[in-house]
Design an enzyme around this catalytic site. Structure first.
Site, PDB file in Angstrom:
ATOM      1  N   SER A 177      27.595 -62.268  27.382  1.00  0.00           N
ATOM      2  CA  SER A 177      28.243 -62.714  26.148  1.00  0.00           C
ATOM      3  C   SER A 177      27.441 -62.229  24.935  1.00  0.00           C
ATOM      4  CB  SER A 177      28.399 -64.237  26.171  1.00  0.00           C
ATOM      5  OG  SER A 177      29.186 -64.691  25.108  1.00  0.00           O
TER       6      SER A 177
ATOM      7  N   HIS B  82      32.693 -59.979  26.771  1.00  0.00           N
ATOM      8  CA  HIS B  82      34.031 -60.579  26.681  1.00  0.00           C
ATOM      9  C   HIS B  82      34.324 -60.962  25.234  1.00  0.00           C
ATOM     10  CE1 HIS B  82      32.397 -64.978  27.392  1.00  0.00           C
ATOM     11  NE2 HIS B  82      31.798 -64.364  26.396  1.00  0.00           N
TER      12      HIS B  82
END
Length: 645
Positions: A88, A111
């Protein structure tokens, strides 16, 4: 538990090692890497090389962006190694490296930003808009290595994109793969993300056998489901060939097999809903919807009589097509077609249910708006300073001229702290905007003219509004923070008696600017760069600045050389000044030397911004044009006014 981040000197001189071993921002556990702490400590490092080691499951996007930017700004060479996981926002920080490596058994995951919201539908939409803005801010960090198209897909498709070191290397996200580390296979017990077994098996040898058994079990289950289906169509040679292919390729799923069988059985069948040969849906078998949209946007603008710089090569092919033709083609790109008898109303209704056609309308309005904004004559952009501010809160600006002077330091003496002056000019952004509506009837009637032209007028109006505010400062002569007017005797930037534009009066103005002083009574020696006049004085100013004028009125090469600075003045002409005076003229210094007037925009939105929505109440399409900006005179020493005669 180890510290979430640690800064320590490495063995080599001039090298510092930084360990980011913890959550980013708001902690999911007891400790985390807070951007404020990290950036503060990073600023104290004077090393030439930073070796940053990462093992983090990410966290707050805002902290991740701040840490990424801090590393990018640091003058040292930044080498980043992923020891365990970079997930992330930790993967975002990884992209700050000048060189990036991963342990062979490490993991990276990218993501879209995510978050939680509570409240009504408005609150949810605001959260979605905020997440989209975070995704936009993150795009540039990944795009340099991953590519813009892939980055935008990964930051918007809602999937967790897990990568082993070898996969990250194939995508260009890292530069090298190092030997495996024990830490990479030791994952925290409280995982926030589900790591695919296929990925984990590549990082932890202990899981490889388990993963292999699970894969074999899934293949067996797949085959048990497919064998009865194959048996029913065993007489079809094409189906038998598919069976052989599937049994040799365990990666093919049941859904893919069903699609392959349907395609095989229907390859010789005639379609029931056959498209007419001349239908636009048949014309454009274009898999690149975005490319088609860009060409259509330019074509629609050209049809409306708006010239487009470097139009899309395919724009000419689309100029003769109506809006309905384009809409029907875009529907065809999505796999749907219309028979020749479909009504315009049905085509419009179907097109509006896709994302492509509203995106086309938004593109037409947005590009028209920007063309109007950029092409509008805006003389204020020549001599003012553009800045960006983060929000709508009041902003205080201390002028460059208020910086403290250097002091002599005697032998064995200590440096004395200097501070900026307390004087500062304040302003805050204001919001301006209008809404343009395109009705369903206009689309059906192929009447896109106003929808294409009016945004251009909006854009030009926005540029004029900025100019109005800038020249309004010169005309209104507002009070500054010291209580005196911008142009005043107290500021030594107002001619005591008005005089026409000439070499001597320009010389007097230059001398006044040269002799301006800072807070410590030191001379600033400001050099005039711009001559600002109303249109009534344009011809007079052009003659004055022309080379041949000096040949006529100035005797002697030495004197001509001494007055060469006049020829170097850049002429700025604006009709707004005529409304106040046709005789007054101004000088301004370069914003690279001194602060004069700032034109501030909201951070990330330097120009006019557009938003659009489809209104279900009346089947219309609306585009909102918004400009967030403010203007403010920051300092008077770089400005001079002569009221003229």
């Amino acid at each position: 538990m180890s510290k979430p981040f640690e800064i320590r000197a490495a063995g080599q001189r001039g090298t510092t090692e930084i360990l980011i071993y913890g959550d980013i921002g708001d902690s999911w556990s007891d400790e985390s890497v807070q951007a404020a702490d990290f950036v503060r400590d990073l600023q104290q490092i004077q090393a030439n090389i930073l070796n940053v080691r990462i093992n983090s499951y990410g966290g707050a996007v805002s902290d991740g962006i701040a840490i990424y930017n801090a590393l990018r700004r640091h003058p040292a060479t930044v080498n980043i190694s992923v020891d365990g996981v970079a997930v992330s926002s930790a993967s975002l920080i990884t992209m700050a490296g000048d060189s990036i490596g991963m342990a062979e058994n490490a993991l990276m995951m990218i993501h879209a930003p995510w978050g939680a919201a509570a409240g009504n539908s408005k609150d949810m939409r605001e959260m979605a808009a905020m997440l989209d803005k975070f995704a936009d801010a993150m795009t540039s960090a990944y795009a340099g290595r991953l590519g813009t198209d892939t980055t935008k897909q990964w930051l918007s498709d809602g999937e967790d994109h897990w990568l082993t070191a070898s996969e990250a290397h194939e995508y260009g996200l890292i530069d090298e793969i190092s030997a495996p580390l024990d830490i990479a296979a030791s994952l925290p017990p409280k995982q926030r993300f589900t790591i695919p077994e296929a990925i984990m098996s590549k990082t932890d040898p202990n899981l490889a056998k388990q993963a292999e058994g699970a894969v074999l079990a899934r293949i067996q289950a797949r085959n048990n489901e497919l064998m009865p289906i194959f048996a029913r169509f065993s007489a079809n040679p094409g189906i038998s060939a598919i069976k052989d292919q599937v049994l040799s390729d365990p990666s093919i799923t049941v859904d893919q097999v069903r699609a392959m069988m349907l395609e095989e059985m229907g390859k010789d069948a005639e379609p029931i809903n056959q498209v007419a040969p001349n239908s636009p849906a048949a014309w454009g078998d274009n898999a690149h919807q975005r490319d088609f949209k860009d060409a259509a946007v330019d074509a629609m603008l050209q049809r409306a009589g708006i010239s487009v710089d470097n139009p899309h090569p395919a724009a000419n092919d689309l100029r003769g097509r109506s809006i309905l033709n384009v809409a029907e083609t875009m529907i065809g790109h999505r796999g749907s077609t219309f028979l020749g008898g479909a009504s315009p109303s049905e085509i419009v209704q179907a097109a509006m249910t896709t994302s492509d056609f509203p995106d086309l309308l938004s593109g037409v309005a947005g590009k028209s708006l920007m063309l109007g904004y950029e092409r509008e004559p805006a003389s204020h952009r020549i001599w003012t300073r553009p800045v960006e501010v983060d929000d709508f809160k009041p902003v205080s600006r201390v002028a460059l001229s208020e910086a403290p002077g250097l002091l002599e330091i005697p032998e064995h003496g200590t440096y004395k702290e200097g501070s900026l002056s307390d004087r500062a000019e304040s302003y805050k952004l204001k919001r301006y905007g209008r809404v343009l509506k395109l009705t369903r009837q206009s689309i059906i009637n192929d009447d896109l003219g106003d929808f294409a032209r009016i945004p251009m007028a909006f854009g030009a109006s926005a540029a004029r509004l900025e100019a109005d505010k800038v020249y309004g400062l010169l005309i209104s002569n507002p009070s500054m923070s010291d209580g005196f007017a911008l142009f005043s005797n107290e500021h030594n930037n107002l001619a005591s008696t008005g005089a026409p534009l000439s070499v001597p009066t320009l010389g007097a103005a230059r001398m006044a600017m040269r002799n301006q002083k800072g807070p410590n009574d030191g001379y600033l020696n400001i050099i005039p760069r711009y001559l600002i006049v109303p249109t009534a004085m344009e011809s007079e100013a052009m003659v004055l600045l022309a080379n041949e004028h000096f040949e006529r009125v100035v005797d002697g090469d030495a004197l001509r050389s001494g007055l060469a600075w006049v020829k170097q003045l850049e002429l700025v002409v604006d009709p707004r000044l005529d409304a106040d005076s046709t005789a007054a003229w101004y000088l301004a210094g370069s914003t690279s030397q001194v602060d004069t007037v700032e034109v501030a925009h909201l951070n990330g939105w330097k120009h006019v911004f557009t938003e659009d929505r489809q209104k279900f109440e009346d089947d219309s399409f609306e585009v909102k044009a918004r400009l967030d900006f403010a203007t403010q005179a920051i300092d008077w020493v770089g400005l001079y006014k002569n009221p003229g005669q």
